[in-house]
Structures are given as structure tokens and as C-alpha cells.
Write a protein that holds these residues in place. Structure first.
Motif, PDB file in Angstrom:
ATOM      1  N   PHE A 184       0.823  -1.211   0.000  1.00 12.30           N
ATOM      2  CA  PHE A 184       0.000   0.000   0.000  1.00 12.30           C
ATOM      3  C   PHE A 184       0.859   1.263   0.000  1.00 12.30           C
ATOM      4  CE2 PHE A 184      -3.689  -2.570   1.661  1.00 12.30           C
ATOM      5  CZ  PHE A 184      -4.474  -2.355   0.535  1.00 12.30           C
ATOM      6  N   ASN A 185       2.046   1.154   0.610  1.00 16.99           N
ATOM      7  CA  ASN A 185       3.002   2.249   0.497  1.00 16.99           C
ATOM      8  C   ASN A 185       3.650   2.180  -0.883  1.00 16.99           C
ATOM      9  OD1 ASN A 185       3.606   3.731   3.256  1.00 16.99           O
ATOM     10  ND2 ASN A 185       3.140   1.596   3.725  1.00 16.99           N
ATOM     11  N   THR A 186       3.934   3.312  -1.478  1.00 12.94           N
ATOM     12  CA  THR A 186       4.577   3.306  -2.789  1.00 12.94           C
ATOM     13  C   THR A 186       5.973   2.727  -2.663  1.00 12.94           C
ATOM     14  OG1 THR A 186       3.358   5.293  -3.415  1.00 12.94           O
ATOM     15  CG2 THR A 186       5.289   4.709  -4.747  1.00 12.94           C
ATOM     16  N   PRO A 187       6.255   1.546  -3.278  1.00 10.48           N
ATOM     17  CA  PRO A 187       7.581   0.927  -3.146  1.00 10.48           C
ATOM     18  C   PRO A 187       8.672   1.856  -3.679  1.00 10.48           C
ATOM     19  CG  PRO A 187       5.991  -0.606  -4.092  1.00 10.48           C
ATOM     20  CD  PRO A 187       5.355   0.747  -4.106  1.00 10.48           C
ATOM     21  N   ALA A 188       9.622   2.203  -2.813  1.00  6.06           N
ATOM     22  CA  ALA A 188      10.652   3.167  -3.187  1.00  6.06           C
ATOM     23  C   ALA A 188      11.810   2.539  -3.951  1.00  6.06           C
ATOM     24  CB  ALA A 188      11.174   3.859  -1.923  1.00  6.06           C
ATOM     25  N   LEU A 263      12.655  -6.798  -1.083  1.00  5.42           N
ATOM     26  CA  LEU A 263      13.565  -6.280  -2.108  1.00  5.42           C
ATOM     27  C   LEU A 263      13.099  -4.960  -2.721  1.00  5.42           C
ATOM     28  CD1 LEU A 263      14.474  -9.646  -3.865  1.00  5.42           C
ATOM     29  CD2 LEU A 263      16.024  -8.193  -2.542  1.00  5.42           C
ATOM     30  N   ILE A 264      11.812  -4.643  -2.625  1.00  7.75           N
ATOM     31  CA  ILE A 264      11.332  -3.373  -3.185  1.00  7.75           C
ATOM     32  C   ILE A 264      11.134  -2.310  -2.108  1.00  7.75           C
ATOM     33  CG2 ILE A 264      10.179  -4.512  -5.117  1.00  7.75           C
ATOM     34  CD1 ILE A 264       7.511  -4.079  -3.715  1.00  7.75           C
ATOM     35  N   SER A 265      11.409  -2.675  -0.851  1.00  2.00           N
ATOM     36  CA  SER A 265      11.104  -1.757   0.244  1.00  2.00           C
ATOM     37  C   SER A 265      12.327  -1.176   0.932  1.00  2.00           C
ATOM     38  CB  SER A 265      10.226  -2.454   1.292  1.00  2.00           C
ATOM     39  OG  SER A 265       9.019  -2.913   0.714  1.00  2.00           O
ATOM     40  N   ALA A 266      13.506  -1.695   0.662  1.00  2.00           N
ATOM     41  CA  ALA A 266      14.731  -1.196   1.301  1.00  2.00           C
ATOM     42  C   ALA A 266      15.901  -1.391   0.350  1.00  2.00           C
ATOM     43  CB  ALA A 266      14.986  -1.933   2.619  1.00  2.00           C
ATOM     44  N   PRO A 267      16.924  -0.541   0.426  1.00  2.00           N
ATOM     45  CA  PRO A 267      18.080  -0.698  -0.458  1.00  2.00           C
ATOM     46  C   PRO A 267      18.864  -1.963  -0.133  1.00  2.00           C
ATOM     47  CG  PRO A 267      18.470   1.035   1.163  1.00  2.00           C
ATOM     48  CD  PRO A 267      17.041   0.645   1.301  1.00  2.00           C
ATOM     49  N   ILE A 268      19.411  -2.564  -1.169  1.00  2.00           N
ATOM     50  CA  ILE A 268      20.145  -3.814  -1.001  1.00  2.00           C
ATOM     51  C   ILE A 268      21.301  -3.652  -0.030  1.00  2.00           C
ATOM     52  CG2 ILE A 268      21.692  -5.429  -2.201  1.00  2.00           C
ATOM     53  CD1 ILE A 268      19.801  -5.288  -4.581  1.00  2.00           C
ATOM     54  N   ASP A 269      22.019  -2.548  -0.140  1.00  2.00           N
ATOM     55  CA  ASP A 269      23.182  -2.340   0.740  1.00  2.00           C
ATOM     56  C   ASP A 269      22.785  -2.311   2.206  1.00  2.00           C
ATOM     57  OD1 ASP A 269      24.919  -2.291  -1.376  1.00  2.00           O
ATOM     58  OD2 ASP A 269      24.937  -0.104  -1.561  1.00  2.00           O
ATOM     59  N   ALA A 270      21.579  -1.839   2.498  1.00  2.00           N
ATOM     60  CA  ALA A 270      21.126  -1.778   3.892  1.00  2.00           C
ATOM     61  C   ALA A 270      20.763  -3.156   4.434  1.00  2.00           C
ATOM     62  CB  ALA A 270      19.928  -0.843   4.010  1.00  2.00           C
ATOM     63  N   MET A 271      20.407  -4.103   3.551  1.00  2.00           N
ATOM     64  CA  MET A 271      20.006  -5.445   3.988  1.00  2.00           C
ATOM     65  C   MET A 271      21.149  -6.443   3.960  1.00  2.00           C
ATOM     66  SD  MET A 271      16.213  -5.890   2.256  1.00  2.00           S
ATOM     67  CE  MET A 271      16.731  -5.461   0.582  1.00  2.00           C
ATOM     68  N   ARG A 272      22.186  -6.151   3.199  1.00  2.00           N
ATOM     69  CA  ARG A 272      23.282  -7.107   2.997  1.00  2.00           C
ATOM     70  C   ARG A 272      23.948  -7.463   4.331  1.00  2.00           C
ATOM     71  NH1 ARG A 272      25.776  -4.715  -1.204  1.00  2.00           N
ATOM     72  NH2 ARG A 272      24.742  -6.039  -2.747  1.00  2.00           N
ATOM     73  N   GLY A 273      23.929  -8.756   4.662  1.00  2.00           N
ATOM     74  CA  GLY A 273      24.577  -9.243   5.872  1.00  2.00           C
ATOM     75  C   GLY A 273      23.788  -9.042   7.156  1.00  2.00           C
TER      76      GLY A 273
END
Length: 450
Positions: A184-188, A263-273
Motif C-alpha cells: 500500500f506504500n509506494t515501493p521506493a 527487495l522493493i522496500s529497502a536498499p540492497i546495501d542496507a540489507m546485505r549481511g
């Protein structure tokens, strides 16, 4: 060579079984879903992103994991209707290969297949609780959770089954709510799902993909959980195939949706590890305050996972107690037919894992050994077919498109195990030592010479 269950144990089981209320299909379905949906889905993505940046490839791996689980469920459904008794892989391998194969499988199921994931899920529960500003060390929160659920599942069957159904329903509502909130939130970061090129064959069969698939198969592990309570299910020949297949199909769709949302809600670098993927994503969706609330909610979701494993896992230990003289104390049942000593023992092993290992060590080791355990069990299906081919009119469930689902499962799981063995030789060494060293323990457990 084979050990036989002691008459007193079997007679006691028959008396209790004839008087107890059996688990209905909805409880078995709840056990399957709750065992599957747990630590893996909320932690695996962070580890996968350390080696793979292609988001479409990651989603493909989650789809492959679902197909593998469905194929495994088809195999286990046939094994379950042919060999109806509690104990899961222990029961199947004891009957079809050798009592020692069942003994090792039972030990693996008890120590790694369930106790280690219990520790993992409980530790993740504690981590999310701490992220939600509950100022308690995650290990102590995990210890409290394990102890509480052990007590609940050693009281009465009605409390055990009702609690599991309600916890699983709550878990699914919260996860679906989380997915809906994100959509419902616009995926950033929706551009992260787009890829300029398709994965090559070399990439698909690389060691990085194989290791990433370990995390996927670990997240899907638990699809076989209903086979551990086969002897306590209503009409397992009728309901087991439906429970296993429905559970796997539902969880596959849920996993694909949840990973796409991550994967559509947060940057990859922020989730890595990162271990607390849900907390990281919630921070980008709702801000810091919302993330804290979601962290507490995700901690609540994991209670159902720990509960389901505490319910299902001790059944292999219960069978060991019934079949081996010196382990007889593990087969002790309370007045409601619950294996109280086995549940307490598994809880103690889970606490040992919790306080002695790191998160990633437990995850990789558990994933590798659980995959090996299911691999051998699916091979046993061919033995079962050879010994008892069955007939079209015998009214027993028979796997469709045999042997294709078994071959697909063996191919995917075998490839993952082989690559994992090369990537984590220490864990393989421990397994080989346990396999060899288990023989004296097996002989001792039989009470030979007494």
C-alpha cells in the motif's frame, strides 16, 4: 541387528492412543506451516545478498526451493501413508534401510533437525525483541521462550494443539498484514527487481548460488513436520498428502511475496549481511518508531515457529525411547500421551545450542545436515516401492508422475549438499565423525550383552 520396541512401551502407546484425542488435520497443517515459516524467511535474505546481487536470481532460488519442497512433500506423503507411525525420518529409515540408519537420523533430527532451529528461532525472537527496545539480552529472552513452550507442550494435548493453531493463525495474519502494508506504500526501490541480463548457466551452477540455496532450503525445512506426529493424526492415510501439499504450496507463495516485498522496500546495501531483515525493511517503510513496533510483532510471529518445533521434534526421540532399551526414559508418556521426557530433553539441547554457538554456525550446520537427512529418506522411497509396489485398487496415496518428483528433489538437494560440503568442510567433518562414532552409541543404546 534391528531393535524391537519393548512390549510395555508399545502396549502403553496403544492404550493411550485408543483413549486420546488425535490431532485433527488443521493442527497438522498448522504444524507444517509454523515449522516452515520462521527464522529462515526473516534472516536468509541478508546472507544471500552477501554473495548475490541479482534480485531476480534470488527470487528464482526461492521458487526453486518451493518446487523442491513440494517434490519432497509428494515423496513423504507416499512414505507416510505406507508407513503410518510417528517419528518422521527415524521411522522411515528404520523400517526401510536399517535400524542404524534410523538411529542416526533420529539423533540428527533431535540435535540438529529441531533443537538447532529451535535455538535459532528463539534467538531471532530475542533479537527482534531487543530491536523493539525491550532491554533484555536476546539469549535470555530466547531461554525464557523455550522453557515456557516446553512446559505448555508437556501439559495436555488440547492445550498443545489449540495453542499451536492460534499461534499459527496469528503469525499468518501478521505476515499478510506486513506484506499489505508494504504494497500500500509506494515501493521506493522497485527498480531493484529489474535486471538487465538473465542469469547464465555458469551463474546458476556456481558455488555462490549453491550456498545461497542452503539458506533457502533451510527456510523451507519443516515441510516434513507432519510426519513426526503421524501416529497421533486423525486418518493420516487420508489427510497427510493434503496437509503436506497444501502447506508447501501456501508457504511457497508466501515466501515469494515476502521476499519481493523486502527487495522493493529497502536498499540492497542496507540489507546485505543483516539478520533482522524485517526490522530493516520496516525502518524504511514506517520510520524508526514503526520499525520498533514491527520488530516486536515479528518477535511474536516467531513464537509459533518455536512452538511447532517443540511439538513435532520430540516424536523422533520418543520412538528412540521405545525402540532402545537404554533410552527407554525418552519414551515415557504422560497421561495425555505426550512424550514429556523427550520434550524436556530436546529443550535442553536447544538451550545448549543457544548458549554455545553463533547464529550463522547453527544455521549452516543445521541446513546441511537436515538436507542430507531428507535426501536419504527420499532415496528410501524407491526401496519402499520395490518391496511393496502396491496396486491401483489398494486405496493408498501414490505419488503422481513417479519417479519425477523424487528425481527433482534428489537433484536439487544433492547438488546443494555437495557444493555445501566443499564450502564448509568443518561441518562435514563433524557429520562424518558423528556417523562413525554413532555405531558404539547405537550398540550401547540397544543394551547388548545385558
Amino acid at each position: 541387528m534391528g531393535s524391537k520396541s519393548t512390549p510395555s512401551f508399545r502396549n502403553a502407546c496403544e492404550v493411550i492412543h485408543s483413549n486420546m484425542k488425535l490431532y485433527p488435520p488443521k493442527v497438522a497443517f498448522a504444524v507444517v506451516v509454523a515449522n516452515m515459516v520462521g527464522t529462515g524467511i526473516f534472516t536468509s535474505l541478508g546472507f544471500q545478498l552477501l554473495a548475490i546481487s541479482d534480485t531476480q536470481l534470488i527470487l528464482l532460488l526461492w521458487f526453486i526451493g518451493g518446487i523442491c519442497a513440494l517434490c519432497g512433500a509428494l515423496c513423504y506423503a507416499e512414505l507416510g501413508v505406507r508407513h503410518t507411525d510417528s517419528g518422521g525420518e527415524y521411522h522411515f529409515l528404520t523400517e526401510l534401510i536399517h535400524p542404524y540408519a534410523g538411529f542416526i537420523s533420529g539423533c540428527v533430527s533431535a540435535t540438529v533437525g529441531f533443537a538447532a532451529p529451535i535455538a535459532l528461532a528463539a534467538l531471532t525472537f530475542g533479537s527482534y525483541l531487543q530491536a523493539g527496545l525491550v532491554p533484555i539480552d536476546p539469549r535470555w529472552s530466547a531461554t525464557f521462550l523455550i522453557a515456557t513452550l516446553v512446559i505448555i507442550h508437556t501439559r495436555t494435548r488440547s492445550e498443545s494443539s489449540a495453542g499451536q493453531v492460534y499461534l499459527t493463525a496469528l503469525k499468518l495474519l501478521l505476515i499478510i498484514g506486513f506484506i499489505s502494508l508494504a504494497l500500500f506504500n509506494t515501493p521506493a526501490f522497485i527498480d531493484q527487481l529489474r535486471a538487465d541480463t538473465q542469469p547464465s548457466a555458469d551463474t546458476l551452477f556456481s558455488s555462490e548460488v549453491a550456498v545461497a540455496l542452503i539458506y533457502v532450503t533451510y527456510a523451507y525445512s519443516g515441510w516434513n513436520a507432519a510426519t513426526y506426529v503421524l501416529g497421533e493424526m486423525e486418518d493420516p492415510r487420508r489427510y497427510l498428502p493434503r496437509v503436506l501439499l497444501a502447506g508447501c504450496a501456501f508457504v511457497t507463495l508466501l515466501y515469494l511475496a515476502l521476499n519481493a516485498v523486502f527487495l522493493i522496500s529497502a536498499p540492497i546495501d542496507a540489507m546485505r549481511g543483516e539478520v533482522e531483515i524485517g526490522y530493516v525493511v520496516a525502518g524504511y517503510l514506517l520510520g524508526d518508531t514503526g520499525a520498533l513496533v514491527v520488530a516486536v510483532i515479528l518477535a511474536g510471529i516467531l513464537i509459533s515457529t518455536v512452538s511447532a518445533m517443540v511439538l513435532a521434534g520430540p516424536r523422533a526421540l520418543m520412538r528412540l525411547g521405545g525402540d532402545y532399551r537404554r533410552l527407554r526414559w525418552l519414551g515415557v508418556l504422560n497421561k495425555d500421551g505426550l512424550p514429556k521426557n523427550a520434550i524436556f530433553f530436546m529443550g535442553a539441547i536447544a538451550l545448549l545450542f543457544l548458549w554455545s554457538s553463533t547464529f550463522e554456525q547453527i544455521l549452516v550446520f543445521a541446513g546441511l545436515l537436515m538436507a542430507t537427512n531428507t535426501l536419504v529418506t527420499v532415496i528410501a522411497l524407491f526401496i519402499s516401492r520395490f518391496r511393496s509396489p502396491g496396486h491401483a485398487g489398494d486405496n493408498l496415496y501414490r505419488m503422481p508422475f513417479y519417479p519425477l518428483p523424487a528425481i527433482i528433489f534428489l537433484g536439487i538437494t544433492g547438488w546443494t549438499v555437495i557444493y555445501s560440503a566443499f564450502s564448509f568442510p568443518t561441518q562435514v567433518g563433524v557429520f562424518v565423525i558423528a556417523l562413525i562414532g554413532g555405531w558404539p552409541l547405537y550398540r550401547w543404546a540397544q543394551g547388548s550383552g545385558n
